[in-house]
Design a protein around this motif. Sequence first.
Motif, PDB file in Angstrom:
ATOM      1  N   TRP A 152       0.827  -1.206   0.000  1.00  0.00           N
ATOM      2  CA  TRP A 152       0.000   0.000   0.000  1.00  0.00           C
ATOM      3  C   TRP A 152       0.865   1.261   0.000  1.00  0.00           C
ATOM      4  CZ3 TRP A 152      -5.476   0.462   1.506  1.00  0.00           C
ATOM      5  CH2 TRP A 152      -6.122  -0.773   1.668  1.00  0.00           C
TER       6      TRP A 152
ATOM      7  N   TYR B 216      -1.951   8.421 -11.162  1.00  0.00           N
ATOM      8  CA  TYR B 216      -1.664   7.782  -9.875  1.00  0.00           C
ATOM      9  C   TYR B 216      -1.666   6.261  -9.999  1.00  0.00           C
ATOM     10  CZ  TYR B 216      -1.770   6.297  -5.078  1.00  0.00           C
ATOM     11  OH  TYR B 216      -1.462   5.660  -3.887  1.00  0.00           O
ATOM     12  N   LEU B 217      -2.603   5.713 -10.746  1.00  0.00           N
ATOM     13  CA  LEU B 217      -2.630   4.263 -10.933  1.00  0.00           C
ATOM     14  C   LEU B 217      -1.370   3.782 -11.651  1.00  0.00           C
ATOM     15  CD1 LEU B 217      -6.385   3.719 -11.882  1.00  0.00           C
ATOM     16  CD2 LEU B 217      -5.274   3.399  -9.648  1.00  0.00           C
TER      17      LEU B 217
ATOM     18  N   LEU C 248       1.339   3.590  -9.002  1.00  0.00           N
ATOM     19  CA  LEU C 248       1.251   2.379  -8.192  1.00  0.00           C
ATOM     20  C   LEU C 248       1.840   1.186  -8.923  1.00  0.00           C
ATOM     21  CD1 LEU C 248      -2.289   2.493  -6.498  1.00  0.00           C
ATOM     22  CD2 LEU C 248      -0.062   2.916  -5.441  1.00  0.00           C
TER      23      LEU C 248
ATOM     24  N   ARG D 257      -2.365  -1.149  -3.703  1.00  0.00           N
ATOM     25  CA  ARG D 257      -3.435  -0.373  -3.086  1.00  0.00           C
ATOM     26  C   ARG D 257      -2.937   1.034  -2.773  1.00  0.00           C
ATOM     27  NH1 ARG D 257      -7.009  -4.027  -0.606  1.00  0.00           N
ATOM     28  NH2 ARG D 257      -8.488  -2.281  -0.622  1.00  0.00           N
ATOM     29  N   GLY D 258      -3.872   1.964  -2.630  1.00  0.00           N
ATOM     30  CA  GLY D 258      -3.498   3.333  -2.317  1.00  0.00           C
ATOM     31  C   GLY D 258      -4.557   4.011  -1.476  1.00  0.00           C
TER      32      GLY D 258
ATOM     33  N   LEU E 192      -6.050   7.820  -0.913  1.00  0.00           N
ATOM     34  CA  LEU E 192      -6.096   9.173  -1.451  1.00  0.00           C
ATOM     35  C   LEU E 192      -6.687  10.120  -0.420  1.00  0.00           C
ATOM     36  CD1 LEU E 192      -7.314   8.340  -5.062  1.00  0.00           C
ATOM     37  CD2 LEU E 192      -4.992   8.881  -4.310  1.00  0.00           C
TER      38      LEU E 192
ATOM     39  N   LEU F 112     -12.930   6.908  -5.938  1.00  0.00           N
ATOM     40  CA  LEU F 112     -13.158   5.716  -5.128  1.00  0.00           C
ATOM     41  C   LEU F 112     -14.155   4.776  -5.793  1.00  0.00           C
ATOM     42  CD1 LEU F 112     -13.263   7.206  -1.519  1.00  0.00           C
ATOM     43  CD2 LEU F 112     -11.361   6.045  -2.651  1.00  0.00           C
TER      44      LEU F 112
ATOM     45  N   HIS G  92     -10.348  -0.476  -5.382  1.00  0.00           N
ATOM     46  CA  HIS G  92      -9.232  -1.005  -4.591  1.00  0.00           C
ATOM     47  C   HIS G  92      -8.511   0.121  -3.834  1.00  0.00           C
ATOM     48  CE1 HIS G  92      -7.524   0.331  -8.371  1.00  0.00           C
ATOM     49  NE2 HIS G  92      -6.292   0.219  -7.900  1.00  0.00           N
ATOM     50  N   LEU G  93      -8.912   1.370  -4.051  1.00  0.00           N
ATOM     51  CA  LEU G  93      -8.347   2.499  -3.324  1.00  0.00           C
ATOM     52  C   LEU G  93      -9.226   2.831  -2.118  1.00  0.00           C
ATOM     53  CD1 LEU G  93      -7.386   4.842  -6.307  1.00  0.00           C
ATOM     54  CD2 LEU G  93      -5.973   3.088  -5.185  1.00  0.00           C
ATOM     55  N   ARG G  94      -8.652   3.548  -1.183  1.00  0.00           N
ATOM     56  CA  ARG G  94      -9.387   4.054  -0.030  1.00  0.00           C
ATOM     57  C   ARG G  94      -9.211   5.569   0.029  1.00  0.00           C
ATOM     58  NH1 ARG G  94     -11.486   0.065  -0.733  1.00  0.00           N
ATOM     59  NH2 ARG G  94     -11.601  -1.814   0.578  1.00  0.00           N
TER      60      ARG G  94
END
Length: 265
Positions: free
Chosen positions: A5, A36-37, A40, A47-48, A50, A67, A72-74
């Motif tokens: 992460w 951003y993806l 990663l 995972r990330g 934001l 989101l 898969h992001l938080r």
Amino acid sequence: MSTGWDCHAHVFGPYAAFPLAGARSYTPPEAPLDAYLALLQRLDLARGVLVHASAYGPDHALLLHVLEAAPHLRGVMVVRAEEQRDLSGLRARGVRGLRFSHRSGAGNFAGSAGLDDLVALAPAMADAGLHAELWTDTAVLPGIDATLRALPVTVVIDHMGGFEVEAGIDAPGFATLRALLDDGHAWIKLCAYRNLPGTEIARGQPFHQVLLDTNPAQLLWGSDWPHLRVDPAPDAADLLALFRDWTPDALAQRILVDNPAALYD
């Protein structure tokens, strides 16, 4: 480490669809979700997290959009107590916390939420299953230690607590940060470069090591991409490599994989 992460990043734009707030403290270049993806993937992280940027003020449309587009992001949102927002549905939409600022010097940015907002919102946050994320620094941390300990929610402190490298690891503010971590009252995001000139980042290693020695079960790592207001901006790959250089492999696995999975999932 494809299950790892990145626990601190921001996205901006595209501004044609998601314009910044009129009242803001800075104007960043666009840094959209697809960039951003791609980051990663380059970092070999899966995972990330934001963090809503204050330059968007109370407009959460971009964060909620990304989101939904990338489940898969938080996310970590900024909400002020005066907004009277219903927090109960946020967790189902991928939000895990609310961010607040309490800093010395220039103080908080326009569009941010402060310590009073945190205290007022904490009961509703606890009911909604949200933690508190705090951007602060060691100059003010001793003065709010008791307040943080009394909160009914988990506290996550950004950027290694804004430590003062010249004050050293025995300074009262850093001792307060370490005590909060040691007692389990705070999680801490490891991100040394924010507190140091780029050419002096190695001076952050003693602070990093103290936190590793104190309570590695509540440490996280964040890239802080896209490195706002830092010139020249670092490469997140270099920051991750530095983290790994400073961290034994078993602890790196814990900080990059196990700890964030426990906090954000």
